[in-house]
Design a protein around this motif. Structure first.
Motif, PDB file in Angstrom:
ATOM      1  N   LEU A 168       0.834  -1.196   0.000  1.00  0.00           N
ATOM      2  CA  LEU A 168       0.000   0.000   0.000  1.00  0.00           C
ATOM      3  C   LEU A 168       0.873   1.252   0.000  1.00  0.00           C
ATOM      4  O   LEU A 168       0.644   2.184  -0.770  1.00  0.00           O
ATOM      5  CB  LEU A 168      -0.923  -0.003   1.226  1.00  0.00           C
ATOM      6  CG  LEU A 168      -1.866   1.191   1.348  1.00  0.00           C
ATOM      7  CD1 LEU A 168      -2.864   1.218   0.189  1.00  0.00           C
ATOM      8  CD2 LEU A 168      -2.610   1.135   2.689  1.00  0.00           C
ATOM      9  N   PHE A 169       1.888   1.258   0.849  1.00  0.00           N
ATOM     10  CA  PHE A 169       2.812   2.384   0.932  1.00  0.00           C
ATOM     11  C   PHE A 169       3.453   2.659  -0.428  1.00  0.00           C
ATOM     12  O   PHE A 169       3.404   3.778  -0.939  1.00  0.00           O
ATOM     13  CB  PHE A 169       3.887   2.078   1.984  1.00  0.00           C
ATOM     14  CG  PHE A 169       4.963   3.111   2.087  1.00  0.00           C
ATOM     15  CD1 PHE A 169       4.748   4.283   2.794  1.00  0.00           C
ATOM     16  CD2 PHE A 169       6.204   2.904   1.502  1.00  0.00           C
ATOM     17  CE1 PHE A 169       5.751   5.242   2.896  1.00  0.00           C
ATOM     18  CE2 PHE A 169       7.203   3.849   1.603  1.00  0.00           C
ATOM     19  CZ  PHE A 169       6.987   5.029   2.307  1.00  0.00           C
ATOM     20  N   ALA A 170       4.035   1.651  -1.033  1.00  0.00           N
ATOM     21  CA  ALA A 170       4.769   1.820  -2.296  1.00  0.00           C
ATOM     22  C   ALA A 170       3.854   2.206  -3.455  1.00  0.00           C
ATOM     23  O   ALA A 170       4.296   2.857  -4.412  1.00  0.00           O
ATOM     24  CB  ALA A 170       5.544   0.548  -2.631  1.00  0.00           C
ATOM     25  N   SER A 171       2.579   1.845  -3.372  1.00  0.00           N
ATOM     26  CA  SER A 171       1.650   2.155  -4.474  1.00  0.00           C
ATOM     27  C   SER A 171       1.417   3.654  -4.657  1.00  0.00           C
ATOM     28  O   SER A 171       0.929   4.069  -5.693  1.00  0.00           O
ATOM     29  CB  SER A 171       0.309   1.439  -4.257  1.00  0.00           C
ATOM     30  OG  SER A 171      -0.427   2.054  -3.205  1.00  0.00           O
ATOM     31  N   ALA A 172       1.791   4.459  -3.681  1.00  0.00           N
ATOM     32  CA  ALA A 172       1.604   5.911  -3.773  1.00  0.00           C
ATOM     33  C   ALA A 172       2.728   6.593  -4.544  1.00  0.00           C
ATOM     34  O   ALA A 172       2.635   7.785  -4.855  1.00  0.00           O
ATOM     35  CB  ALA A 172       1.511   6.508  -2.367  1.00  0.00           C
ATOM     36  N   PHE A 173       3.782   5.843  -4.887  1.00  0.00           N
ATOM     37  CA  PHE A 173       4.970   6.414  -5.511  1.00  0.00           C
ATOM     38  C   PHE A 173       5.092   5.996  -6.975  1.00  0.00           C
ATOM     39  O   PHE A 173       4.706   4.883  -7.340  1.00  0.00           O
ATOM     40  CB  PHE A 173       6.225   5.962  -4.759  1.00  0.00           C
ATOM     41  CG  PHE A 173       6.290   6.482  -3.346  1.00  0.00           C
ATOM     42  CD1 PHE A 173       6.948   7.662  -3.050  1.00  0.00           C
ATOM     43  CD2 PHE A 173       5.680   5.793  -2.310  1.00  0.00           C
ATOM     44  CE1 PHE A 173       6.999   8.144  -1.747  1.00  0.00           C
ATOM     45  CE2 PHE A 173       5.724   6.264  -1.010  1.00  0.00           C
ATOM     46  CZ  PHE A 173       6.389   7.446  -0.730  1.00  0.00           C
ATOM     47  N   SER A 174       5.677   6.860  -7.785  1.00  0.00           N
ATOM     48  CA  SER A 174       5.918   6.524  -9.193  1.00  0.00           C
ATOM     49  C   SER A 174       7.040   5.487  -9.275  1.00  0.00           C
ATOM     50  O   SER A 174       7.827   5.334  -8.336  1.00  0.00           O
ATOM     51  CB  SER A 174       6.308   7.774  -9.993  1.00  0.00           C
ATOM     52  OG  SER A 174       7.641   8.154  -9.710  1.00  0.00           O
ATOM     53  N   ASP A 175       7.110   4.798 -10.404  1.00  0.00           N
ATOM     54  CA  ASP A 175       8.172   3.803 -10.620  1.00  0.00           C
ATOM     55  C   ASP A 175       9.556   4.433 -10.550  1.00  0.00           C
ATOM     56  O   ASP A 175      10.530   3.764 -10.224  1.00  0.00           O
ATOM     57  CB  ASP A 175       8.015   3.125 -11.990  1.00  0.00           C
ATOM     58  CG  ASP A 175       6.832   2.166 -12.031  1.00  0.00           C
ATOM     59  OD1 ASP A 175       6.394   1.708 -10.960  1.00  0.00           O
ATOM     60  OD2 ASP A 175       6.349   1.884 -13.138  1.00  0.00           O
ATOM     61  N   THR A 176       9.650   5.711 -10.895  1.00  0.00           N
ATOM     62  CA  THR A 176      10.945   6.389 -10.971  1.00  0.00           C
ATOM     63  C   THR A 176      11.134   7.417  -9.853  1.00  0.00           C
ATOM     64  O   THR A 176      11.920   8.354  -9.995  1.00  0.00           O
ATOM     65  CB  THR A 176      11.093   7.087 -12.334  1.00  0.00           C
ATOM     66  OG1 THR A 176      10.014   8.020 -12.489  1.00  0.00           O
ATOM     67  CG2 THR A 176      11.095   6.088 -13.473  1.00  0.00           C
TER      68      THR A 176
END
Length: 140
Positions: free
Chosen positions: A47-55
């Motif tokens: 859930l945390f990581a889903s808020a960030f772009s791939d780059t």
């Protein structure tokens, strides 16, 4: 006539109170910042990581790149979440300006230990955090 003005005044007063009590809608730029906070506080790395772009670019101080990419973020925070069951972040103050969200935070890493101050500056694009800069106080 006085009754009409009194009724109109009461109606307007009621409308004003109702409008002032309604909660303003959260700006779109804040939504991914709130999502990552929810993931952080529940230690849910996906859930945390889903808020960030791939780059995503993560800076420790302005201009000092610490690492880049959601995969690296996932790895680093996943390890931290696994080792800090008491981890919790509270937003003390928030500033929203254009595509930037600045959070003043109090972070609890372990129960019984003092909370630490943190400042996080998030830049959001297309509904994802594309850049985050952590500015630690000089005393930490």
């Amino acid at each position: 006539m006085i009754h009409y003005f009194l009724s109109l005044s009461l109606l307007l007063l009621g409308t004003t109170n109702a409008m002032s009590q309604s909660k303003p809608e959260t700006p779109a730029v804040v939504k991914p910042v709130e999502l990552q906070l929810k993931g952080y506080n529940s230690r849910d790395i996906d859930l945390f990581a889903s808020a960030f772009s791939d780059t995503v670019k993560v800076y420790r101080q302005p201009g000092v790149l610490t690492y880049q990419g959601r995969d690296e973020l996932h790895k680093r925070y996943g390890a931290m979440f696994a080792s800090t069951p008491d981890l919790h972040c509270e937003i003390v103050n928030r500033i929203v300006a254009g595509d930037v969200v600045i959070d003043q935070e109090k972070v609890q890493r372990k129960k019984g230990e003092p909370r630490t101050d943190a400042i996080a500056v998030y830049r959001v694009k297309d509904g994802l955090i594309v850049e985050v800069t952590f500015i630690p106080p000089h005393n930490q």
